[in-house]
Write an enzyme that holds these catalytic residues in place. Structure first.
Site, PDB file in Angstrom:
ATOM      1  N   VAL A 110      -1.078  91.913 -39.339  1.00  0.00           N
ATOM      2  CA  VAL A 110      -2.274  92.447 -39.982  1.00  0.00           C
ATOM      3  C   VAL A 110      -2.582  93.874 -39.765  1.00  0.00           C
ATOM      4  O   VAL A 110      -2.496  94.281 -38.642  1.00  0.00           O
ATOM      5  CB  VAL A 110      -3.246  91.265 -39.499  1.00  0.00           C
ATOM      6  CG1 VAL A 110      -3.342  91.295 -38.055  1.00  0.00           C
ATOM      7  CG2 VAL A 110      -4.648  91.737 -40.233  1.00  0.00           C
ATOM      8  N   SER A 111      -3.050  94.515 -40.747  1.00  0.00           N
ATOM      9  CA  SER A 111      -3.534  95.931 -40.552  1.00  0.00           C
ATOM     10  C   SER A 111      -2.515  96.873 -39.989  1.00  0.00           C
ATOM     11  O   SER A 111      -1.245  96.957 -40.255  1.00  0.00           O
ATOM     12  CB  SER A 111      -4.778  95.876 -39.655  1.00  0.00           C
ATOM     13  OG  SER A 111      -5.290  97.279 -40.100  1.00  0.00           O
TER      14      SER A 111
END
Length: 280
Positions: A110-111
């Site tokens: 994530v990210s």
């Protein structure tokens, strides 16, 4: 009793402990599952401790999940020297072996952790069965968010100052936080502020890194998930990833940068179906 047996006996709650990998202390959480498929290795966002992603992990029924605090974040102390994504990939592979996971895993990033997940899939194709990229980009060659957003992301104040997070969080993360700012208070309660040197090392690890030259070599099934209202990483970056990765599917969520947290149930359902090989 194995870690999985202990977790099942405790109701599939995350089991957190610290392990020593050649002198580097790593805080790791394992949420046991009942599915027959591989476990899911999760790479978290920059500065984030493992508790921040726990709502998503809790909603991911049946799937065994492994997540660890990156050195310098959460409960993992920062090393003396900076590192690159490749170093963290070696560390992740070593951690899996140390924990007894000899076979394949599915991988979710994530990210900032999405960039790390891309690198892990490239360096360890024999380890990775399926890949999930959430709210991420191909690295420095990307379409950036606005300068006002990025300037707030570069520091750690949002982790250390609850009032500041409440003031800027909706503009930073978008999505559900715009409609319900109280969600920021709940999110903030689970934050463990990263150490300054550790956060700097995470920024340096991403400096100059790009996956664009080799995304086409990733052969594993890939789910690209992104929020329609993501001020940090604009949606166009997800479209670029999906266009460049041969066996990829794009799923756009009506939410913001942290949709894995604010829309945990929906996101977990989409990811769970993908990991089981079902159509989105």
């Amino acid at each position: 009793m194995t870690i999985s047996d202990a977790g099942i006996a405790a109701g599939h709650k995350m089991q957190v402990r610290t392990v020593d990998l050649d002198g580097q202390q790593i805080r790791v959480g394992i949420r046991p599952g009942s599915d027959a498929g591989p476990p899911l290795l999760i790479f978290n966002g920059i500065g984030a401790n493992l508790e921040l992603i726990e709502p998503f992990v809790d909603a991911l029924a049946g799937v065994e999940a492994i997540i660890f605090d990156i050195p310098g974040a959460g409960g993992s102390p920062a090393p003396l020297m900076p590192y690159r994504f490749s170093n963290l990939c070696v560390l992740a592979d070593k951690l899996l072996s140390h924990l007894g996971y000899a076979g394949q895993v599915d991988t979710l990033g994530v990210s900032w952790g999405g960039a790390l997940a891309q690198e892990f899939a490239r360096l360890y194709p024999q380890r990775c069965r399926r890949l999930v990229l959430a709210a991420t980009s191909p690295g420095v060659i990307m379409v950036p968010g606005s300068l006002s957003v990025l300037s707030k992301m570069i520091g750690v104040r949002r982790y250390t100052d609850a009032q500041y997070l409440r003031r800027v969080g909706a503009d930073l993360y978008g999505g559900a936080f715009r409609a319900d700012p109280s969600l920021l208070d709940e999110h903030g309660r689970h934050m463990h502020p990263p150490r300054g040197r550790g956060y700097l090392y995470q920024l340096l690890a991403a400096w100059g890194w790009s996956s664009l030259p080799w995304l086409g070599t990733l052969k594993l099934p890939t789910l690209v998930m992104h929020g329609a209202d993501d001020p940090v990483v604009p949606l166009i970056n997800a479209r670029i990833l999906a266009a460049r990765i041969p066996r990829s599917t794009l799923h756009v969520v009506d939410d913001g940068h942290l949709f894995l947290v604010t829309g945990a149930a929906h996101a977990a359902g989409v990811v769970g179906r993908f990991l089981r090989g079902a159509a989105d």
